[in-house]
Write a protein that holds these residues in place. Structure first.
Motif, PDB file in Angstrom:
ATOM      1  N   LEU A  11       0.864  -1.181   0.000  1.00 42.55           N
ATOM      2  CA  LEU A  11       0.000   0.000   0.000  1.00 42.55           C
ATOM      3  C   LEU A  11       0.903   1.233   0.000  1.00 42.55           C
ATOM      4  N   VAL A  12       0.666   2.115  -0.948  1.00 41.85           N
ATOM      5  CA  VAL A  12       1.502   3.310  -1.072  1.00 41.85           C
ATOM      6  C   VAL A  12       0.609   4.510  -1.362  1.00 41.85           C
ATOM      7  N   GLN A  13       1.022   5.674  -0.908  1.00 39.79           N
ATOM      8  CA  GLN A  13       0.233   6.889  -1.133  1.00 39.79           C
ATOM      9  C   GLN A  13       0.419   7.404  -2.554  1.00 39.79           C
ATOM     10  N   PRO A  14      -0.557   8.109  -3.074  1.00 37.41           N
ATOM     11  CA  PRO A  14      -0.394   8.735  -4.396  1.00 37.41           C
ATOM     12  C   PRO A  14       0.856   9.601  -4.417  1.00 37.41           C
ATOM     13  N   GLY A  15       1.603   9.506  -5.510  1.00 38.38           N
ATOM     14  CA  GLY A  15       2.855  10.228  -5.642  1.00 38.38           C
ATOM     15  C   GLY A  15       4.048   9.458  -5.127  1.00 38.38           C
ATOM     16  N   GLY A  16       3.801   8.349  -4.469  1.00 44.01           N
ATOM     17  CA  GLY A  16       4.880   7.552  -3.904  1.00 44.01           C
ATOM     18  C   GLY A  16       5.556   6.641  -4.903  1.00 44.01           C
ATOM     19  N   SER A  17       6.513   5.871  -4.386  1.00 46.70           N
ATOM     20  CA  SER A  17       7.298   4.967  -5.229  1.00 46.70           C
ATOM     21  C   SER A  17       7.300   3.560  -4.649  1.00 46.70           C
ATOM     22  N   LEU A  18       7.580   2.606  -5.510  1.00 51.54           N
ATOM     23  CA  LEU A  18       7.633   1.201  -5.120  1.00 51.54           C
ATOM     24  C   LEU A  18       8.499   0.480  -6.125  1.00 51.54           C
ATOM     25  N   LYS A  59      10.543  -1.415 -23.700  1.00 51.53           N
ATOM     26  CA  LYS A  59       9.316  -0.789 -24.191  1.00 51.53           C
ATOM     27  C   LYS A  59       8.350  -0.582 -23.029  1.00 51.53           C
ATOM     28  N   TYR A  60       7.528   0.457 -23.148  1.00 57.74           N
ATOM     29  CA  TYR A  60       6.550   0.799 -22.127  1.00 57.74           C
ATOM     30  C   TYR A  60       5.199   1.092 -22.748  1.00 57.74           C
ATOM     31  N   ALA A  61       4.163   0.832 -21.965  1.00 59.15           N
ATOM     32  CA  ALA A  61       2.845   1.326 -22.333  1.00 59.15           C
ATOM     33  C   ALA A  61       2.815   2.833 -22.100  1.00 59.15           C
ATOM     34  N   ASP A  62       2.019   3.535 -22.893  1.00 61.20           N
ATOM     35  CA  ASP A  62       1.935   4.994 -22.750  1.00 61.20           C
ATOM     36  C   ASP A  62       1.494   5.397 -21.342  1.00 61.20           C
ATOM     37  N   SER A  63       0.669   4.567 -20.718  1.00 62.26           N
ATOM     38  CA  SER A  63       0.110   4.897 -19.410  1.00 62.26           C
ATOM     39  C   SER A  63       1.161   4.965 -18.297  1.00 62.26           C
ATOM     40  N   VAL A  64       2.340   4.376 -18.531  1.00 62.21           N
ATOM     41  CA  VAL A  64       3.378   4.363 -17.479  1.00 62.21           C
ATOM     42  C   VAL A  64       4.679   5.004 -17.943  1.00 62.21           C
ATOM     43  N   LYS A  65       4.756   5.377 -19.204  1.00 66.39           N
ATOM     44  CA  LYS A  65       6.001   5.939 -19.756  1.00 66.39           C
ATOM     45  C   LYS A  65       6.400   7.183 -18.978  1.00 66.39           C
ATOM     46  N   GLY A  66       7.689   7.234 -18.595  1.00 64.59           N
ATOM     47  CA  GLY A  66       8.193   8.372 -17.838  1.00 64.59           C
ATOM     48  C   GLY A  66       8.041   8.227 -16.334  1.00 64.59           C
ATOM     49  N   ARG A  67       7.256   7.236 -15.907  1.00 62.97           N
ATOM     50  CA  ARG A  67       7.058   7.022 -14.461  1.00 62.97           C
ATOM     51  C   ARG A  67       7.607   5.678 -13.997  1.00 62.97           C
ATOM     52  N   PHE A  68       7.539   4.683 -14.845  1.00 63.31           N
ATOM     53  CA  PHE A  68       8.003   3.336 -14.500  1.00 63.31           C
ATOM     54  C   PHE A  68       9.297   3.041 -15.244  1.00 63.31           C
ATOM     55  N   THR A  69      10.160   2.242 -14.605  1.00 65.40           N
ATOM     56  CA  THR A  69      11.405   1.806 -15.230  1.00 65.40           C
ATOM     57  C   THR A  69      11.577   0.305 -15.021  1.00 65.40           C
ATOM     58  N   ILE A  70      11.694  -0.413 -16.127  1.00 67.87           N
ATOM     59  CA  ILE A  70      11.934  -1.845 -16.065  1.00 67.87           C
ATOM     60  C   ILE A  70      13.433  -2.095 -16.155  1.00 67.87           C
ATOM     61  N   SER A  71      13.897  -3.113 -15.462  1.00 63.86           N
ATOM     62  CA  SER A  71      15.312  -3.494 -15.534  1.00 63.86           C
ATOM     63  C   SER A  71      15.436  -4.965 -15.158  1.00 63.86           C
ATOM     64  N   MET A  83       8.561   1.845  -9.847  1.00 68.77           N
ATOM     65  CA  MET A  83       7.349   2.620 -10.115  1.00 68.77           C
ATOM     66  C   MET A  83       7.391   3.911  -9.314  1.00 68.77           C
ATOM     67  N   ASN A  84       7.417   5.031  -9.994  1.00 61.26           N
ATOM     68  CA  ASN A  84       7.435   6.348  -9.358  1.00 61.26           C
ATOM     69  C   ASN A  84       6.162   7.110  -9.700  1.00 61.26           C
ATOM     70  N   SER A  85       5.929   8.185  -8.951  1.00 58.69           N
ATOM     71  CA  SER A  85       4.753   9.047  -9.192  1.00 58.69           C
ATOM     72  C   SER A  85       3.480   8.220  -9.318  1.00 58.69           C
ATOM     73  N   ALA A  88      -3.687   6.525  -8.325  1.00 61.75           N
ATOM     74  CA  ALA A  88      -4.723   5.578  -7.925  1.00 61.75           C
ATOM     75  C   ALA A  88      -4.987   4.548  -9.022  1.00 61.75           C
ATOM     76  N   GLU A  89      -4.912   4.979 -10.260  1.00 62.00           N
ATOM     77  CA  GLU A  89      -5.188   4.075 -11.379  1.00 62.00           C
ATOM     78  C   GLU A  89      -4.088   3.046 -11.622  1.00 62.00           C
ATOM     79  N   ASP A  90      -2.983   3.140 -10.863  1.00 68.03           N
ATOM     80  CA  ASP A  90      -1.942   2.108 -10.946  1.00 68.03           C
ATOM     81  C   ASP A  90      -2.242   0.939 -10.011  1.00 68.03           C
ATOM     82  N   THR A  91      -3.289   1.076  -9.206  1.00 66.93           N
ATOM     83  CA  THR A  91      -3.686  -0.012  -8.317  1.00 66.93           C
ATOM     84  C   THR A  91      -4.040  -1.244  -9.143  1.00 66.93           C
TER      85      THR A  91
END
Lengths: 123, 109
Positions: A11-18, A59-71, A83-85, A88-91
């Motif tokens: 569980l993380v607050q909006p704007g948080g990271s995981l 590659k990233y989906a547009d919905s997460v581009k710039g916020r998520f980083t895969i490695s 996962m940064n920033s 709620a819709e990332d739940t």
């Protein structure tokens, strides 16, 4: 036996990271592209991001581009999703999935999936 | 992006019967790059079919896939109790993002 085990959901607050992890075993991890796929409550599966075996193509989906980083760390047989920033819709339940062996490059189906890890974004 | 629509939403059948699940695409799926998955509560998704009609390793031959273009079908002949689950289709004929259907729930009548 191929196994994929996700961890890191919380569980993380909006704007948080995981950071999510996916520990792989039972196959030559570095030889296969991997992806993250998520499923929000009541929604269909959504492909999130993918990474080639050597990590040279990402590659990233547009919905997460710039916020998520895969490695990936092939020496540790582990896939990651930073996962940064978070919104709620990332739940969702986040699954890691292995590229099927007869897929063409980036036209891929997935022959093995993990059981998923739950990410909840809420204040 | 190709949108996949699965029907019916829920299918109620008895063990031993034949199940026919449909997956319709909003535009033609390249090279019949269509996969089917099974999902049970608390378990990982299981690949059943890829390339529209090729069974994945270890999948019983009561599962079969067919179709091309925009219309695809998963058929399960002689339903076993363990077949009652959720089923999803996925197209992978285009570069990511890949798209998935909304699912069909196969339940015991």
């Amino acid at each position: 036996e191929v196994q994929l085990l996700e961890s890191g959901g919380d569980l993380v607050q909006p704007g948080g990271s995981l950071r999510l992890s996916c520990a792989a075993s039972g196959f030559a991890f570095g030889d296969y592209a991997m992806s993250w796929v998520r499923q929000a409550p009541g929604k269909r599966l959504e492909w999130v991001s993918g990474i080639s075996g050597s990590a040279s193509i990402i590659k990233y989906a547009d919905s997460v581009k710039g916020r998520f980083t895969i490695s990936r760390d092939n020496s540790k047989y582990t896939l990651y999703l930073q996962m940064n920033s978070l919104r709620a819709e990332d739940t969702a339940i986040y699954y890691c999935a292995k590229k099927g062996p007869y897929s063409d490059n980036w036209s891929m189906y997935f022959d093995f999936w993990g059981q998923g890890t739950l990410v909840t974004v809420s204040s | 992006e190709i949108v996949l629509t699965q029907s019916p939403g829920t299918l109620s059948l008895s063990p031993g019967e034949r199940a026919t699940l449909s997956c319709r695409a909003s535009q033609s799926v390249t090279n019949r790059y269509l996969a089917w998955y099974q999902q049970k509560p608390g378990q990982a998704l299981r690949l059943l079919i890829y390339g529209a009609s090729t069974r994945a390793t270890g999948i019983p031959d009561r599962f079969s896939g067919s179709g091309s273009g925009t219309d695809f079908t998963l058929t399960i002949t002689g339903l076993e109790p363990e077949d009652f689950a959720l089923y999803y289709c996925q197209q992978y004929g285009t570069s990511p993002p890949y798209s998935f259907g909304q699912g069909t729930k196969l339940e015991i009548k």
